[in-house]
Design a protein around this motif. Structure first.
Motif, PDB file in Angstrom:
ATOM      1  N   SER A 160       0.831  -1.209   0.000  1.00 58.57           N
ATOM      2  CA  SER A 160       0.000   0.000   0.000  1.00 58.57           C
ATOM      3  C   SER A 160       0.863   1.255   0.000  1.00 58.57           C
ATOM      4  O   SER A 160       0.566   2.226  -0.713  1.00 58.57           O
ATOM      5  N   CYS A 187      -6.826  -7.454  -1.814  1.00 59.63           N
ATOM      6  CA  CYS A 187      -7.747  -6.881  -0.823  1.00 59.63           C
ATOM      7  C   CYS A 187      -9.046  -7.671  -0.760  1.00 59.63           C
ATOM      8  O   CYS A 187      -9.602  -7.896   0.328  1.00 59.63           O
ATOM      9  N   THR A 206      -6.777  -1.407   6.130  1.00 64.61           N
ATOM     10  CA  THR A 206      -6.576  -0.009   6.506  1.00 64.61           C
ATOM     11  C   THR A 206      -5.286   0.500   5.884  1.00 64.61           C
ATOM     12  O   THR A 206      -4.223  -0.102   6.064  1.00 64.61           O
ATOM     13  N   ARG A 229      -4.318   8.725  -1.144  1.00 60.09           N
ATOM     14  CA  ARG A 229      -5.026   7.829  -0.227  1.00 60.09           C
ATOM     15  C   ARG A 229      -6.529   7.819  -0.527  1.00 60.09           C
ATOM     16  O   ARG A 229      -7.176   6.769  -0.515  1.00 60.09           O
ATOM     17  N   GLU A 230      -7.088   8.991  -0.799  1.00 63.42           N
ATOM     18  CA  GLU A 230      -8.504   9.060  -1.129  1.00 63.42           C
ATOM     19  C   GLU A 230      -8.813   8.303  -2.414  1.00 63.42           C
ATOM     20  O   GLU A 230      -9.849   7.648  -2.532  1.00 63.42           O
ATOM     21  N   TYR A 233      -8.929   4.523  -1.565  1.00 56.09           N
ATOM     22  CA  TYR A 233     -10.159   4.201  -0.837  1.00 56.09           C
ATOM     23  C   TYR A 233     -11.363   4.185  -1.786  1.00 56.09           C
ATOM     24  O   TYR A 233     -12.201   3.279  -1.738  1.00 56.09           O
ATOM     25  N   ALA A 237     -13.542   0.893  -2.851  1.00 54.70           N
ATOM     26  CA  ALA A 237     -14.974   0.905  -2.532  1.00 54.70           C
ATOM     27  C   ALA A 237     -15.810   0.563  -3.757  1.00 54.70           C
ATOM     28  O   ALA A 237     -16.781  -0.195  -3.683  1.00 54.70           O
ATOM     29  N   GLN A 271     -14.951  -0.629   9.596  1.00 51.08           N
ATOM     30  CA  GLN A 271     -13.980  -0.389   8.528  1.00 51.08           C
ATOM     31  C   GLN A 271     -14.651  -0.518   7.163  1.00 51.08           C
ATOM     32  O   GLN A 271     -14.367   0.245   6.240  1.00 51.08           O
ATOM     33  N   SER A 274     -16.468   2.617   6.488  1.00 50.58           N
ATOM     34  CA  SER A 274     -15.610   3.730   6.088  1.00 50.58           C
ATOM     35  C   SER A 274     -15.332   3.700   4.589  1.00 50.58           C
ATOM     36  O   SER A 274     -15.164   4.752   3.956  1.00 50.58           O
ATOM     37  N   TYR A 275     -15.289   2.506   3.999  1.00 53.75           N
ATOM     38  CA  TYR A 275     -15.143   2.391   2.541  1.00 53.75           C
ATOM     39  C   TYR A 275     -16.464   2.704   1.838  1.00 53.75           C
ATOM     40  O   TYR A 275     -16.491   3.402   0.813  1.00 53.75           O
ATOM     41  N   TYR A 278     -17.654   6.108   0.481  1.00 54.88           N
ATOM     42  CA  TYR A 278     -17.205   6.657  -0.807  1.00 54.88           C
ATOM     43  C   TYR A 278     -18.207   6.372  -1.930  1.00 54.88           C
ATOM     44  O   TYR A 278     -18.008   6.828  -3.058  1.00 54.88           O
TER      45      TYR A 278
END
Length: 468
Positions: A160, A187, A206, A229-230, A233, A237, A271, A274-275, A278
């Protein structure tokens, strides 16, 4: 039940194990972290696999030369089908501890019928830095198939980090941003693995923090790190939407429990959420339902943070609801301030090009809030400390607003609590790690502070050291 010395502790281990730990004692006498360099070679004709391990510890003040440490290096070997290989002929174990006691040592393994994939430092067998050059695809394989939990997580963090650094270069050069299929596949394999510990899965998906990535760069690229990073993610997603939704659903709980299993399920579910944020409205709907129905702080806080940090339509509503529910609990209110102070889009305003005006308004509202007390160290850390240390995108905005805000409050807090003021200085003291524009802005605040006639000794010492 006695207070004993390190020497006595090691002697007890020595007596019990009958192992000579004389060299091992150097861990307590020599400063610095050793770095292990790994070189591997496979000889197909002899079916042998060899490792060359070397160690080096950099000089530290008062210790220019370092003697070799005794470093236990636990390793395992697997083939391309993720099957474990025996590493010792006279044993049924699929892992072995190699004792690295010299500057450089060679280890050979026989009857290895194909080039294996090395699993090293299993179980975090030694606190060292690892220099092991391997292809991204091999790291992805380890990320998806490693038998050892630590090695699996470490491979994912390495891969990552590499991808984020690569994306940063693409962002700087104006190139196209892409995410390799082998990473997405790895992943997915982790996310859908039914045998793994739920907390491990949550950790494994993460990404490395912005601060961690920044330390890997010669100059910390604040905006590019955040964008990279965005991007990852958002891409994960989109690609793993159905799997994330399934994980979120499978780990729902009907009754709160403090068991490790239940805690792992909550961690993984949050977690996944959090994905899913998006994905837009779908993620917001899930988060809002979780916020309203949560029977524990872990879930409610995860939903609250998701809704606020993604600038959802519901964010202002849940901010008000959370406050009404917890306003009499000081510890929870600290979290309420922190979540808002660390929102990464604090500077965004779709209707106003003057972003500084917006951030001033939002920050001012928090500092002027009835529940904020500048004489309360916990509340200061929850708001100002969190904004400056845990919101790099906004604190390091190129306008210099964050630096000016911190400088002003350090000046005020200096006369109230010099110790807290000194700790708040730390983000400014790292000014040399940033680009020329940010360096100048940060340094100007430090110079303004050092010129104050009433500056405390605590702050003066830190600022002077930073400016030298």
């Amino acid at each position: 039940g006695q207070a004993v010395t390190t020497e006595e502790f090691v002697s007890a281990m020595e007596d019990a194990s009958k192992v000579d730990l004389t060299q091992f004692r150097r861990w307590y006498k020599q400063a610095g972290t050793p770095e292990i360099t790994v070189k591997e070679h496979y000889d197909a004709s002899k079916q042998t696999y060899s490792l060359e391990l070397s160690q080096l510890t950099s000089a530290t003040p008062g210790q220019e030369e370092k003697l070799p440490f005794h470093i236990p290096v636990k390793i395992g070997l697997t083939n391309k089908n993720s099957a474990s290989l025996l590493v010792q002929e006279d044993s049924t174990e699929d892992s072995v501890v190699l004792n690295l006691v010299k500057d450089k040592q060679h280890f050979e393994f026989k009857n290895i019928n194909e080039k294996p994939v090395l699993s090293i430092l299993q179980g975090y067998s030694a606190p060292v830095k690892l220099n092991f050059k391997r292809e991204d695809e091999e790291l992805a394989f380890c990320m998806a198939h490693e038998k050892d939990d630590f090695s699996r997580w470490e491979a994912g963090q390495q891969l990552s980090s590499r991808l984020i650094l690569s994306l940063i270069e693409s962002i700087k050069s104006g190139g196209e941003l892409t995410l390799p299929d082998y990473y997405i596949d790895a992943c997915q394999k982790i996310l859908t693995n039914q045998t793994l510990d739920k907390a491990l899965i949550a950790r494994a998906i993460t990404l490395p923090s912005a601060m961690y990535i920044g330390e890997m760069l010669p100059v910390i690229e604040v905006d590019a790190i955040h964008q990279a990073r965005e991007f990852i993610y958002a891409q994960l997603a989109k690609a793993l939407k159905s799997d994330l939704l399934q994980v979120y659903s499978d780990n729902a709980q009907t009754k709160y429990s403090l068991s490790p299993t239940a805690m792992g399920e909550r961690f993984l579910r949050n977690q996944a959420l959090s994905y899913l944020m998006y994905l837009g409205a779908q993620g917001e709907t899930l988060a809002k339902h979780l916020f309203q129905s949560a029977d524990n702080m872990t879930d409610q806080m995860a939903a609250f943070r998701s809704l606020v940090h993604h600038e959802t339509v519901s964010s202002e509503e849940v901010i008000a609801q959370f406050y009404q529910q917890w306003q009499k609990d000081n510890l929870v209110m600290d979290k309420w301030f922190t979540v808002q102070a660390t929102a990464p889009y604090l500077l965004r305003d779709a209707s106003d090009t003057s972003t500084t005006t917006l951030v001033t308004t939002r920050i001012d509202q928090l500092f002027k809030h009835d529940d904020f007390d500048i004489k309360n160290p916990n509340r200061v850390r929850a708001l100002l400390g969190a904004f400056c240390s845990a919101n790099p995108l906004c604190f390091h905005d190129s306008s210099g607003f964050g630096y000016q805000l911190l400088g002003q409050y350090i000046e005020t807090i200096n006369s109230i609590n010099p110790q807290i003021a000194s700790r708040l200085c730390v983000p400014l003291t790292r000014w040399k790690r940033y680009d020329d524009v940010r360096q100048k802005l940060m340094k100007s605040q430090l110079q303004r502070l050092i010129a104050l006639p009433t500056l405390s000794n605590d702050v003066t010492e830190l600022v002077e050291k930073s400016l030298k």
